[in-house]
Write an enzyme that holds these catalytic residues in place. Structure first.
Site, short mmCIF file in Angstrom:
data_model
loop_
_atom_site.label_atom_id
_atom_site.label_comp_id
_atom_site.label_asym_id
_atom_site.label_seq_id
_atom_site.Cartn_x
_atom_site.Cartn_y
_atom_site.Cartn_z
NE ARG A 87 98.99 5.68 -14.48
CZ ARG A 87 98.87 6.93 -15.13
NH1 ARG A 87 98.63 6.79 -16.41
NH2 ARG A 87 98.87 8.05 -14.63
CG ASN A 164 97.30 11.47 -15.46
OD1 ASN A 164 98.42 10.49 -15.67
ND2 ASN A 164 97.20 12.12 -16.52
CD GLU A 165 100.33 13.36 -18.07
OE1 GLU A 165 99.33 14.40 -18.52
OE2 GLU A 165 100.77 12.45 -18.74
CG HIS A 233 103.13 9.95 -17.58
ND1 HIS A 233 102.00 10.61 -17.39
CD2 HIS A 233 103.28 9.10 -16.63
CE1 HIS A 233 101.50 9.84 -16.61
NE2 HIS A 233 102.18 9.12 -16.13
CE1 TYR A 235 102.54 9.31 -24.39
CE2 TYR A 235 102.40 10.46 -22.37
CZ TYR A 235 102.04 9.57 -23.17
OH TYR A 235 101.05 8.88 -22.77
CD GLU A 262 99.96 8.69 -19.19
OE1 GLU A 262 100.13 9.34 -20.41
OE2 GLU A 262 98.95 8.65 -18.40
CD1 TRP A 291 97.47 6.92 -24.17
CD2 TRP A 291 97.43 6.94 -22.08
NE1 TRP A 291 96.35 7.62 -24.09
CE2 TRP A 291 95.97 7.51 -22.45
CE3 TRP A 291 97.35 6.82 -20.53
CZ2 TRP A 291 95.08 7.92 -21.89
CZ3 TRP A 291 96.33 7.16 -19.88
CH2 TRP A 291 95.26 7.82 -20.50
#
Length: 450
Positions: A87, A164-165, A233, A235, A262, A291
């Site tokens: 990516r 993105n995001e 994503h 996290y 991610e 990531w």
């Protein structure tokens, strides 16, 4: 990767709230009467390639927008470590210096040379509504239309991650996600893009509000091509196996295509459960893209997989994602598009000539293509039989993990003609008895030894 931290407390409260009712199952596939995409497309909730073969993304993120001079080597190293995809961070020019048409075309070409599926993403939308300077999805669509000449005709090799995001955690941050995402997809299709489109979740990509989860079926149905993949994503919000599995299962049970676009092994907003991400992704056939390769700053340098962009200095995170349980080397399969028209697996022969001087040695390797058609782009894998350590390589790029060596072509050794050969060599050190590797595999197919 967001450029500011999400609000962890709010995220955890949201995840601890009562489970919302899942929407009705979606018919996530090529609709009757809808012409199939010329490249990657969604079929029955799965991402498949142009030949209709299931494809599961197994790769990492590379920050091309900030480190453009590192990209050529980074892609070679990422491929040599076993990834099937990358990516690539691009900038629209609104927040960071624009990656123009020529630059994007060069990135696509480099991905193809390294037999990597290219997921291209526009990063300037990161945290819109909460992050200063971030732009809406509509600006990302403007960008793609502006660089369309770099990606049109590349549908077999390229997936477009629109933005993105695209929203932060503000009070209204996630509210417009559904409408704006549908509008962005509609504009991309109206502009003639036939690619698989990837859309990121709000809440800095983590979707703790479940906005994407609960509206994904609606968004998918609004795509005239029925060719949208969703990206979450993972996290600090996803800090337990239960949270990871529940989220992934909500999509796969509805036959909606999902990717973990991610994730990391640590984060300042909480400690993500990377083992659960990788394990659940393997069990469910969900793609993941860790990531990131290298170049992180702002206090999250621990997310670098390669220290200083050096593939010989992998961090704990780099070793985990590439060679750990459920990692890339265990689970990645190269996209079938790179084998189309090429020789069948096993149509190869490898010669390995060893010159041993005790603690040092040279090895000359010759790959012969015994198939009826040329091989364009190759990766040769083998394992050292003792305590050998790779040092310098010529006419190829090579990376060693444990005893395993993965060598990929240079631009001048890319093609092995039918009946022809290419050669490369390397030197190294040895602490014990040296010897010839027991087996060789070219692009995943076992080769005879000569």
């Amino acid at each position: 990767m967001r450029k500011r931290l999400a609000t962890a407390a709010g995220a955890l409260l949201a995840l601890a709230a009562a489970v919302l009712a899942a929407p009705s199952p979606a018919q996530a596939g090529t609709a009757a009467g809808t012409q199939a995409a010329p490249g990657f497309h969604v079929d029955a909730g799965r991402l498949v390639d142009a030949g209709g073969r299931d494809f599961v993304l197994r790769g990492v993120n590379h920050a091309h927008a900030w480190y453009p001079t590192r990209t050529a080597q980074a892609l070679k190293d990422i491929k040599a470590l076993g990834a099937n995809s990358v990516r690539v961070v691009l900038a629209t020019g609104d927040r960071w210096a624009k990656n123009d048409t020529a630059d994007v075309a060069a990135v696509v070409s480099q991905c193809k040379q390294n037999r990597l599926v290219c997921v291209l993403e526009a990063h300037d939308t990161t945290g819109y509504g909460e992050q200063d300077g971030a732009v809406p999805l509509s600006r990302a669509v403007d960008y793609w239309i502006g660089v369309e000449d770099a990606v049109k005709g590349q549908e077999k090799y390229v997936i477009l991650n629109i933005g993105n995001e695209p929203y932060g955690n503000g009070s209204s941050g996630a509210t417009p996600w559904t409408a704006d995402t549908k509008n962005a997809i509609g504009r991309m299709r109206a502009a003639g893009f036939e690619h698989t489109l990837m859309v990121d979740a709000p809440n800095w990509g983590q979707d703790w509000s479940f906005t994407m989860r609960d509206h994904a079926a609606e968004v998918f149905a609004a795509d005239p091509a029925k060719n949208t993949v969703f990206s979450v994503h993972m996290y600090g919000v996803f800090n337990t196996a239960a949270k990871v599995k529940d989220y992934l299962n909500r999509f796969t049970s509805q036959r909606l295509p999902l990717v973990v676009g991610e994730f990391g092994h640590l984060h300042s907003d909480g400690d993500p459960d990377e083992d659960a991400v990788m394990s659940a992704a393997r069990q469910l056939g969900v793609g993941y893209l860790g990531w990131s390769w290298s170049g992180n700053g702002g206090g999250v340098e621990y997310l670098d997989m390669a220290t200083g962009f050096d593939a010989a200095r992998l961090s704990a995170w780099g070793r985990r994602i590439f060679s750990g349980a459920d990692g890339i080397q265990q689970t990645a399969k190269e996209a079938g598009v790179f084998s189309d028209g090429g020789p069948a697996a096993g149509n190869c022969e490898v010669g390995y000539r060893l010159s041993d001087w005790g603690n040092w040695f040279n090895a000359d390797v010759t790959i012969r293509n015994t198939g009826p058609t040329a091989v364009k782009g190759w990766q040769l894998t083998f394992s050292f039989p003792g305590g050998q350590q790779l040092h310098q390589t010529w006419n190829a790029k090579a990376v060693q993990q444990g005893s395993e060596v993965r060598a990929v072509n240079e631009s001048w050794t890319e093609t092995i003609p039918a009946g022809g050969t290419v050669s490369f060599g390397f030197n190294g050190s040895s602490t014990g008895t040296n010897g010839v590797p027991a087996a060789f595999a070219l692009n995943g197919g076992t080769c005879a030894k000569s």
